[in-house]
Design an enzyme around this catalytic site. Structure first.
Site: not given
Length: 359
Positions: A142, A146
């Site tokens: 994640y 990002k």
């Protein structure tokens, strides 16, 4: 500077932060149109906005952020974009290709649509990017996606639009966001109910972080939009990222759960169930077993080394640069934010108990 008369797109409009931002825009800015972009826009959510929509047109765009034709249609005629949509996953339960497709490629598709459709302002909502986690051997998929999405966003600042104008971008990095609608708090409360109203301790008290209230994060996004629209502030804020926090006292993740849930009768374990070093060893072996079984069955560990590292690493920061450049100031005090959050959790308590009993 006001956003009066603007047409904006809010991706992830039906998510935790997206809902709060849409309502704030309706209440404070007389915009011409707000376009709600999400995979599915619940009719119930639209009904909750009827009391504050005034003369602002609300348009629904249901589809996939990776679909370039769909995204271009949503951006056509818009002047700014709030990019809130992403896949959030700290348990590594989502395949990397899926997460990369939404978080990185979806952001790139949206940036290209902004350039093609002459959208002048783009604001990316980010996770709190932790350099020390990126540089070590343990990395969240994640966080990696990002980080790349943010890099692409900031590099796009100043790109020439089809009409000769320039795209202005910035990224906001809030800490762990809490408040009404936070699914993580709801999950911790459910675990506490199953554990006879005792919350599990997953972080040591010394691992201080500063969570931020969802209402203040929404205000920060609005201030960022106003700043990028202002010709004088655009050159200051454009192409930069900003940490967003508020005056919530620094506390560990586990102790924060206790602070907002103690008025509801919850207690918390005094210590970690096992010493932290043994916790790491346990997670390591569990990950190995899951990896060996991967060809036959996919098992997602409830806790992994990356998550354990995050929960037990002190990480606080200041919002002073956002205050200086964007004019951001927390609107909700810690006392009010805590009260609102606890009251919301209290309203969910009967539902959670019924759900757990039903299982």
């Amino acid at each position: 500077m006001s956003l009066r008369g603007d047409v904006c797109v809010v991706t992830g409009a039906c998510g935790f932060l997206g809902k709060r931002l849409v309502r704030l825009l309706l209440e404070e800015e007389k915009m011409a149109e707000i376009r709600l972009l999400d995979k599915h826009v619940q009719p119930e959510f639209l009904q909750t906005l009827e009391d504050c929509s005034s003369n602002t047109k609300l348009s629904v765009f249901e589809g996939d952020i990776r679909d370039s034709d769909f995204v271009r249609q949503a951006c056509r005629g818009a002047s700014l974009v709030f990019h809130i949509a992403s896949i959030i996953d700290v348990n590594e339960s989502v395949e990397y290709t899926e997460m990369y497709g939404v978080n990185v490629k979806g952001t790139q598709v949206l940036l290209e649509a902004c350039i093609q459709e002459n959208v002048v302002s783009f604001h990316l909502h980010q996770a709190p990017l932790r350099t020390h986690i990126y540089d070590c051997a343990l990395k969240f998929s994640y966080s990696k996606t990002k980080k790349e999405a943010e890099q692409r966003t900031l590099l796009a600042h100043g790109e020439v639009l089809q009409n000769g104008g320039r795209l202005a971008t910035c990224a906001l990095r809030p800490m762990y966001i809490f408040g009404e609608g936070c699914r993580f708090l709801l999950g911790h409360m459910g675990d506490g109910i199953r554990n006879k109203n005792v919350l599990f301790r997953m972080s040591v008290p010394e691992a201080l972080v500063n969570p931020v209230y969802v209402g203040n994060v929404a205000v920060a996004h609005l201030q960022a939009a106003r700043s990028l629209k202002d010709p004088q502030k655009r050159n200051v804020a454009g192409g930069k990222f900003y940490f967003i926090s508020d005056d919530t006292p620094p506390v560990s993740y586990s102790d924060f759960n206790h602070v907002v849930m103690s008025p509801l009768g919850f207690h918390i374990q005094d210590k970690l169930m096992v010493p932290l070093c043994l916790f790491y060893v346990f997670c390591f072996f569990f990950e190995i077993v899951c990896m060996m079984l991967r060809p036959f069955i996919r098992i997602v560990p409830p806790l992994n080394r990356q998550l354990l590292t995050m929960l037990n690493t002190p990480f606080t920061f200041s919002y002073q640069r956002a205050k200086r450049d964007l004019g951001y100031n927390p609107r909700y005090s810690w006392e009010e934010a805590r009260k609102r959050t606890t009251e919301w959790l209290a309203s969910q308590l009967p539902k959670e108990r019924k759900r757990i009993i039903a299982k």
